[in-house]
Scaffold this motif. Structure first.
Motif, PDB file in Angstrom:
ATOM      1  N   ALA A 123      49.141  44.135  41.346  1.00  0.00           N
ATOM      2  CA  ALA A 123      48.903  42.993  40.456  1.00  0.00           C
ATOM      3  C   ALA A 123      50.229  42.537  39.874  1.00  0.00           C
ATOM      4  N   THR A 124      50.438  41.221  39.804  1.00  0.00           N
ATOM      5  CA  THR A 124      51.663  40.676  39.234  1.00  0.00           C
ATOM      6  C   THR A 124      51.318  39.570  38.232  1.00  0.00           C
ATOM      7  N   GLY A 125      52.334  39.121  37.506  1.00  0.00           N
ATOM      8  CA  GLY A 125      52.142  38.063  36.516  1.00  0.00           C
ATOM      9  C   GLY A 125      52.414  36.674  37.050  1.00  0.00           C
ATOM     10  N   HIS A 126      52.331  36.482  38.364  1.00  0.00           N
ATOM     11  CA  HIS A 126      52.515  35.157  38.934  1.00  0.00           C
ATOM     12  C   HIS A 126      51.364  34.228  38.527  1.00  0.00           C
ATOM     13  N   TYR A 127      51.710  32.952  38.386  1.00  0.00           N
ATOM     14  CA  TYR A 127      50.697  31.942  38.087  1.00  0.00           C
ATOM     15  C   TYR A 127      50.185  31.365  39.410  1.00  0.00           C
ATOM     16  N   ALA A 128      49.086  31.926  39.875  1.00  0.00           N
ATOM     17  CA  ALA A 128      48.419  31.486  41.096  1.00  0.00           C
ATOM     18  C   ALA A 128      47.017  32.085  41.052  1.00  0.00           C
ATOM     19  N   GLN A 129      46.153  31.602  41.936  1.00  0.00           N
ATOM     20  CA  GLN A 129      44.779  32.099  41.959  1.00  0.00           C
ATOM     21  C   GLN A 129      44.412  32.585  43.355  1.00  0.00           C
ATOM     22  N   LEU A 140      44.658  31.797  48.820  1.00  0.00           N
ATOM     23  CA  LEU A 140      45.615  31.604  47.736  1.00  0.00           C
ATOM     24  C   LEU A 140      45.562  30.148  47.288  1.00  0.00           C
ATOM     25  N   HIS A 141      45.388  29.923  45.979  1.00  0.00           N
ATOM     26  CA  HIS A 141      45.286  28.574  45.429  1.00  0.00           C
ATOM     27  C   HIS A 141      46.300  28.377  44.306  1.00  0.00           C
ATOM     28  N   ARG A 142      46.543  27.114  43.986  1.00  0.00           N
ATOM     29  CA  ARG A 142      47.395  26.778  42.848  1.00  0.00           C
ATOM     30  C   ARG A 142      46.795  27.307  41.553  1.00  0.00           C
ATOM     31  N   ALA A 143      47.665  27.504  40.568  1.00  0.00           N
ATOM     32  CA  ALA A 143      47.232  27.928  39.240  1.00  0.00           C
ATOM     33  C   ALA A 143      46.662  26.749  38.470  1.00  0.00           C
ATOM     34  N   VAL A 144      45.879  27.061  37.443  1.00  0.00           N
ATOM     35  CA  VAL A 144      45.341  26.035  36.555  1.00  0.00           C
ATOM     36  C   VAL A 144      46.475  25.320  35.821  1.00  0.00           C
ATOM     37  N   ASP A 145      47.469  26.076  35.380  1.00  0.00           N
ATOM     38  CA  ASP A 145      48.610  25.506  34.677  1.00  0.00           C
ATOM     39  C   ASP A 145      49.587  24.931  35.710  1.00  0.00           C
ATOM     40  N   LEU A 162      47.241  39.193  50.818  1.00  0.00           N
ATOM     41  CA  LEU A 162      46.377  38.608  49.797  1.00  0.00           C
ATOM     42  C   LEU A 162      45.179  39.497  49.502  1.00  0.00           C
ATOM     43  N   ALA A 163      44.697  40.188  50.530  1.00  0.00           N
ATOM     44  CA  ALA A 163      43.526  41.050  50.358  1.00  0.00           C
ATOM     45  C   ALA A 163      43.815  42.194  49.397  1.00  0.00           C
ATOM     46  N   ARG A 164      45.103  42.463  49.159  1.00  0.00           N
ATOM     47  CA  ARG A 164      45.482  43.585  48.294  1.00  0.00           C
ATOM     48  C   ARG A 164      46.347  43.117  47.125  1.00  0.00           C
ATOM     49  N   SER A 165      46.161  41.863  46.718  1.00  0.00           N
ATOM     50  CA  SER A 165      46.963  41.292  45.635  1.00  0.00           C
ATOM     51  C   SER A 165      46.075  40.691  44.559  1.00  0.00           C
ATOM     52  N   PHE A 166      46.494  40.857  43.310  1.00  0.00           N
ATOM     53  CA  PHE A 166      45.796  40.257  42.173  1.00  0.00           C
ATOM     54  C   PHE A 166      46.800  39.441  41.357  1.00  0.00           C
ATOM     55  N   PHE A 167      46.358  38.240  40.949  1.00  0.00           N
ATOM     56  CA  PHE A 167      47.146  37.381  40.058  1.00  0.00           C
ATOM     57  C   PHE A 167      46.253  37.011  38.869  1.00  0.00           C
ATOM     58  N   PRO A 168      46.186  37.876  37.864  1.00  0.00           N
ATOM     59  CA  PRO A 168      45.202  37.713  36.777  1.00  0.00           C
ATOM     60  C   PRO A 168      45.455  36.516  35.861  1.00  0.00           C
ATOM     61  N   LEU A 169      46.606  35.855  35.967  1.00  0.00           N
ATOM     62  CA  LEU A 169      46.936  34.779  35.026  1.00  0.00           C
ATOM     63  C   LEU A 169      46.629  33.383  35.566  1.00  0.00           C
ATOM     64  N   GLY A 170      46.176  33.281  36.788  1.00  0.00           N
ATOM     65  CA  GLY A 170      46.058  31.992  37.439  1.00  0.00           C
ATOM     66  C   GLY A 170      45.104  31.011  36.799  1.00  0.00           C
ATOM     67  N   ASP A 171      44.159  31.514  35.997  1.00  0.00           N
ATOM     68  CA  ASP A 171      43.171  30.624  35.371  1.00  0.00           C
ATOM     69  C   ASP A 171      43.519  30.286  33.924  1.00  0.00           C
ATOM     70  N   THR A 172      44.768  30.567  33.522  1.00  0.00           N
ATOM     71  CA  THR A 172      45.170  30.444  32.125  1.00  0.00           C
ATOM     72  C   THR A 172      46.496  29.703  32.017  1.00  0.00           C
ATOM     73  N   THR A 173      46.700  28.984  30.919  1.00  0.00           N
ATOM     74  CA  THR A 173      47.972  28.299  30.701  1.00  0.00           C
ATOM     75  C   THR A 173      48.965  29.232  30.029  1.00  0.00           C
ATOM     76  N   LYS A 174      50.226  28.898  30.137  1.00  0.00           N
ATOM     77  CA  LYS A 174      51.269  29.744  29.536  1.00  0.00           C
ATOM     78  C   LYS A 174      51.126  29.862  28.020  1.00  0.00           C
ATOM     79  N   PRO A 175      50.871  28.781  27.278  1.00  0.00           N
ATOM     80  CA  PRO A 175      50.678  28.941  25.831  1.00  0.00           C
ATOM     81  C   PRO A 175      49.537  29.909  25.494  1.00  0.00           C
ATOM     82  N   GLN A 176      48.478  29.873  26.301  1.00  0.00           N
ATOM     83  CA  GLN A 176      47.365  30.793  26.063  1.00  0.00           C
ATOM     84  C   GLN A 176      47.773  32.236  26.333  1.00  0.00           C
ATOM     85  N   ILE A 177      48.625  32.436  27.332  1.00  0.00           N
ATOM     86  CA  ILE A 177      49.103  33.790  27.634  1.00  0.00           C
ATOM     87  C   ILE A 177      49.935  34.332  26.481  1.00  0.00           C
TER      88      ILE A 177
END
Length: 368
Positions: A123-129, A140-145, A162-177
């Motif tokens: 899992a990483t802190g990349h902004y993607a979904q 792999l999709h673009r992030a909400v932000d 991709l099958a073994r990757s998590f991007f938990p921030l993709g549905d959130t904006t940077k200010p919210q993070i």
């Protein structure tokens, strides 16, 4: 699942690790030591992998109550990212080290080591979904932000990765993070973001390259071969560059001139007018697909810079290559850059640009 959370010491990776823990995963924090002579303190928003960063990551891991380790990948990073960066500029190309780092380090060396140790994913802190399809495969999709979207630099990932990757921030904006980090009590909630290129801390790429390659004086010429200036190393120039040319002879038409070609074989930089920069035909090598390769000619969006515009295009795969025809011209596209292809918000794949040109036949046909 047993998950390695890559923790850089910044706010994004801290929240990503926390979210993976909240989701019920067995999480272990890992900080990648990528510098062979890490600085003690961060001097600016540039740079990474300082001892201070490692300490910040450890403090977050302690607050989360998860194990924390530092994995030394400095030698691999030097060979696969830093030396590749120098070699590409020496060859007259303009590389993107972030894509190379994601390909070779974070989702190759890191993921491979994690799997070898019995972990299931990274899992990483990349902004993607990552979106799971009904058949269980992942996209792999673009992030909400949109402003923080990092899907471009992840375009090198394969379907298996991709099958073994998590991007938990993709549905959130940077200010919210940042707000979430503050609520969790993380010291790094207000820590400045790092900026590319991480291993050039002061941001002066030309000086950094000169220190490694030495001065290599040569000519700056106009498109007709007339010498109009001198340079101290063709490697320090990139297609589309206007600043820092210091031309000794003004253009006859008074128009500004740009770098239109870098010729490493003759150590020559060619300059010309802005109209010579527009291209609409790209050839990319080292094609990598975030799923099946395109079957025939497909309509896509093409992006050639991390935060550049997406241009409507058609593309088709040809073995390890991909051919792209843009619906409108882009300026300043240099060999060595990456083209990432999209279908809506979904990343189709990527390739390293080996040639960029104006398809004059298509242009003439379209204007008739």
């Amino acid at each position: 699942m047993r998950v390695v959370a890559a923790m850089s010491g910044g706010v994004d990776s801290a929240v990503a690790a926390a979210r993976m823990l909240d989701a019920g995963h067995d999480v272990v924090g890992v900080h990648l030591a990528l510098s062979q002579s890490a600085a003690t303190l961060r001097e600016s928003a540039r740079g990474c992998c300082t001892i201070e960063d490692a300490g910040d990551a450890r403090r977050v891991a302690d607050m989360l109550g998860i194990p924390f380790y530092v994995w030394d990948m400095a030698a691999r990073f030097k060979d696969d990212v830093v030396e590749d960066f120098v070699a590409e500029y020496s060859a007259g190309r303009t590389p993107n080290p972030c894509l190379r780092c994601n390909e070779k380090i974070k989702f190759a060396a890191l993921l491979d080591k994690a799997l070898a140790l019995g972990f299931d994913a990274v899992a990483t802190g990349h902004y993607a979904q990552v979106v799971e399809r009904p058949d269980g495969t992942r996209e792999l999709h673009r992030a909400v932000d949109v402003a923080k979207d990092q899907s471009y630099v992840l375009g090198v990932l394969t379907e298996d990765q991709l099958a073994r990757s998590f991007f938990p921030l993709g549905d959130t904006t940077k200010p919210q993070i940042r707000e979430e980090a503050a609520e969790r009590g993380f010291y790094v909630a207000k820590k400045p973001d790092s900026h590319d290129i991480c291993f050039i801390a002061d941001g002066d790429t030309k000086k950094w390259l000169t220190q490694r390659l030495g001065e290599q004086p040569g000519d700056i010429v106009d498109t007709d071969g007339t010498v109009v200036g001198q340079h101290q190393g063709a490697y320090a120039y990139t297609v589309g560059q206007r600043r820092g040319l210091a031309l000794g002879r003004p253009a006859a038409d008074g128009q500004p001139r740009y770098v239109v070609q870098v010729q490493p074989d003759t150590n020559t930089v060619v300059v010309g007018t802005a109209d010579l920069l527009g291209v609409d035909a790209l050839v990319g090598d080292h094609a990598r697909w975030c799923g099946p390769a395109p079957d025939g000619v497909v309509s896509v969006g093409a992006q050639v810079r991390a935060h550049g515009e997406e241009v409507p295009a058609t593309a088709w795969a040809d073995g390890d290559q991909v051919h792209v025809r843009l619906e409108r011209r882009l300026r300043g596209v240099a060999p060595g850059q990456s083209v990432v292809l999209y279908d809506g918000t979904r990343v189709v794949g990527s390739a390293t640009i080996s040639a960029a040109s104006l398809d004059r036949h298509a242009t003439a046909a379209g204007s008739s």
